[in-house]
Each structure stands twice: as C-alpha cells, then as structure tokens.
Scaffold this active site. Structure first.
Site, PDB file in Angstrom:
ATOM      1  N   ASP A 125       3.931  13.207  -0.401  1.00  0.00           N
ATOM      2  CA  ASP A 125       3.452  13.486   0.574  1.00  0.00           C
ATOM      3  C   ASP A 125       3.158  14.939   0.418  1.00  0.00           C
ATOM      4  OD1 ASP A 125       3.435  11.193   1.915  1.00  0.00           O
ATOM      5  OD2 ASP A 125       5.105  11.400   2.902  1.00  0.00           O
ATOM      6  N   ASP A 143      -1.650   6.955   2.081  1.00  0.00           N
ATOM      7  CA  ASP A 143      -1.794   6.753   3.411  1.00  0.00           C
ATOM      8  C   ASP A 143      -3.075   6.758   4.239  1.00  0.00           C
ATOM      9  OD1 ASP A 143       1.018   6.776   3.092  1.00  0.00           O
ATOM     10  OD2 ASP A 143       1.223   8.797   3.696  1.00  0.00           O
TER      11      ASP A 143
END
Length: 167
Positions: A125, A143
């Site tokens: 991330d 995402d």
C-alpha cells in the site's frame, strides 16, 4: 476467447499491470531513500487536505483484517477471482456494459493484490489521504479499482429500473 470479450480481457491485464508497476516504482524509490530522509516519497498539502505516498505493507484483507489467516485468505481470494472471471466469461454477452466494466475493475484490483501476496507475501500500500485529523487507511491502485468497481456495480443495481439488464 471470443473477440467481443478481448477488450475486456486486455483492459483487465492493463489495469493489473498499472497497479503492479506503480507498486514496483514505489518500492524501488523507497529503497533509494537515505535513512535520514523522511519516510514519504511525495506529499501534497492543500489547506487541511493532504495526500502522501508512503510505502507500507498489509498482510491481511482490508484494514489488515484476518492477517493471521494468510493461507485461507489467499485461497479465498483466488476462489473469488476464479468465480468472478468464470461468471464474466459465461455471462459476458448478457451482462450490461456497466456491469462488465465494474466486474473488470474488481477483477483487476483483486489480481493486483493477489499478485503482491504471491510475490511479497503481503500487499504493498502506498497512497495515504487525510483531512484535518481524519486519516484514511493507506491503500493502492488495486484497492481503488475494487472500490470504484463495487460502487459502479451497486449504483447500477440501485438505479437500473430493469434489474434483468444488470445480470
């Protein structure tokens, strides 16, 4: 593969590739940081809103949930990908265009994150948003693809007057 579904398949591969390349760039850039520099690679502040690129890792599902169940979580993710891909392949002609787009986004995001798990053992991330003291959990392009695809699908289901046209 029927030629009608080829653009969808190519879009799926393109989006997953964009996600993988973005993560690779962030990881390579973060390796170039000196130990004395700040942890973020990029920052943009506009009033009380801030956007940062900060590499981080997530070993679980959304928000780090179920991190202790790595293998069952991976199996579940792969089953969801295979199920969605099979559904998209079988129902392709009868699916509404918006549904195909939504499922393609969801699949591309899922592939991007599963690719991370297979390669790194965790998801990379790097996008971080905050507004005043509110901080959104870090995320990545995969995402975002999953979230946008889900919102498109929900919106289409909700606003489509003829629900038969969705599926």
């Amino acid at each position: 593969m029927p030629t009608r579904s080829l653009p969808t398949f190519l879009t799926l591969l393109l989006l997953a590739s964009i996600d993988w390349v973005s993560k690779l760039v962030v990881l390579l850039k973060s390796c170039q940081l000196s130990p004395h520099s700040s942890a973020f690679l990029y920052s943009y502040v506009w009033g009380h809103f801030s956007f940062l690129i900060i590499p981080s890792f997530n070993e679980g599902a959304a928000f780090g949930l179920f991190a202790q169940y790595k293998i069952p979580l991976l199996i579940f993710r792969v089953c969801v990908i295979l199920g969605l891909a099979l559904f998209l392949r079988i129902k392709y002609k009868s699916l509404h265009r918006r549904t195909r787009i939504a499922l393609t986004l969801i699949l591309a995001g899922a592939l991007g994150n599963v690719g991370d798990i297979l390669l790194h053992g965790k998801v990379v991330d790097f996008l971080f948003l905050s507004y005043y003291s509110w901080r959104f959990p870090s995320f990545n392009l995969a995402d975002a693809f999953i979230s946008i695809g889900t919102l498109l699908l929900i919106g289409h289901l909700y606003f489509n007057k003829e629900s038969k046209k969705c599926f």
